[in-house]
Scaffold this active site. Structure first.
Site, PDB file in Angstrom:
ATOM      1  CE  LYS A  14      -2.430  -0.736   3.681  1.00 40.83           C
ATOM      2  NZ  LYS A  14      -1.760  -1.948   4.131  1.00 40.83           N
ATOM      3  NE  ARG A  89      -4.674   0.386   9.261  1.00 39.10           N
ATOM      4  CZ  ARG A  89      -3.432   0.572   9.641  1.00 39.10           C
ATOM      5  NH1 ARG A  89      -3.153   0.882  10.882  1.00 39.10           N
ATOM      6  NH2 ARG A  89      -2.442   0.443   8.778  1.00 39.10           N
ATOM      7  NE  ARG A 128      10.368  -5.537   4.132  1.00 36.99           N
ATOM      8  CZ  ARG A 128       9.246  -4.978   3.688  1.00 36.99           C
ATOM      9  NH1 ARG A 128       9.155  -4.589   2.442  1.00 36.99           N
ATOM     10  NH2 ARG A 128       8.214  -4.830   4.475  1.00 36.99           N
ATOM     11  NE  ARG A 134      11.965  -4.237  10.318  1.00 37.16           N
ATOM     12  CZ  ARG A 134      11.162  -3.981   9.304  1.00 37.16           C
ATOM     13  NH1 ARG A 134      11.666  -3.525   8.170  1.00 37.16           N
ATOM     14  NH2 ARG A 134       9.873  -4.171   9.391  1.00 37.16           N
ATOM     15  NE  ARG A 145       2.888  -5.663  12.755  1.00 34.86           N
ATOM     16  CZ  ARG A 145       4.173  -5.462  12.573  1.00 34.86           C
ATOM     17  NH1 ARG A 145       4.731  -5.712  11.401  1.00 34.86           N
ATOM     18  NH2 ARG A 145       4.913  -4.992  13.550  1.00 34.86           N
TER      19      ARG A 145
END
Length: 190
Positions: A14, A89, A128, A134, A145
């Site tokens: 997005k 949302r 990624r 991370r 999520r």
């Protein structure tokens, strides 16, 4: 001008597509994620409050989000058009956006939902995150999520479909291909 809402699960691209569409359509891309990150980085009261929700993969409360979006839509550059990325949302946010737009005497032109293959996106995001070191972005966090999105945001697609505003676009593939699909879906060419 064009007034768009861009929907899609985490990792659907997005942000990338919002920036590209905004440039092509000559409207500001308004991302709640960017607003939240700026406040977290600057250590504002809002940023401190929002950080605990963001870190858990949950959404920032509507009252905070709605106020930020209303302020942003009232800025001069959003008057002729805008692209909302990450808002609304929830059903309550849809109603609040309706109220904001009614106050301005304008309507949405399109709501575009970018659809993706969840398993493929989770694999890509996990890879990624590992490459970027991370460690807090795990497969479990990404799947959470997606669950939050499915529970709270995905039903908005039906709301906008019922209003005749929803178009769905396959978000899998090369960035340029997805951009072309999005522009075609809203009746615009790049």
């Amino acid at each position: 001008m064009t007034r768009l809402v861009l929907l899609g699960p985490p990792g659907a691209g997005k942000g990338t597509q919002a920036a590209r569409l905004a440039q092509t359509l000559d409207v500001p891309a308004i991302s709640t994620g960017d607003i939240f990150r700026r406040n977290v980085t600057e250590g504002t009261d809002l940023g401190v409050a929002a950080k605990k929700y963001i870190d858990a993969g949950d959404y920032v409360p509507d009252s905070v989000t709605n106020a930020m979006v209303a302020d942003r839509l009232a800025e001069a550059d959003a008057g002729p058009g805008f692209l909302l990325d990450g808002y609304p949302r929830t059903g309550d946010q849809v109603l609040e956006l309706d109220r904001m737009l009614q106050e301005q005497g304008v309507d949405l032109d399109h709501v575009v939902e970018i659809t993706v293959d969840t398993d493929e996106v989770v694999k890509r995001l996990t890879k990624r995150a590992a490459e970027q070191g991370r460690s807090d972005d795990t497969e479990e966090v990404f799947r959470h999520r997606f669950e939050v999105y499915a529970e709270q945001t995905a039903p908005l697609a039906q709301t906008y479909a019922d209003r005749g505003l929803l178009v769905q676009v396959d978000g899998m593939g090369e960035v340029d291909v997805v951009t072309a699909r999005l522009l075609a879906a809203i009746g615009r060419e790049g």
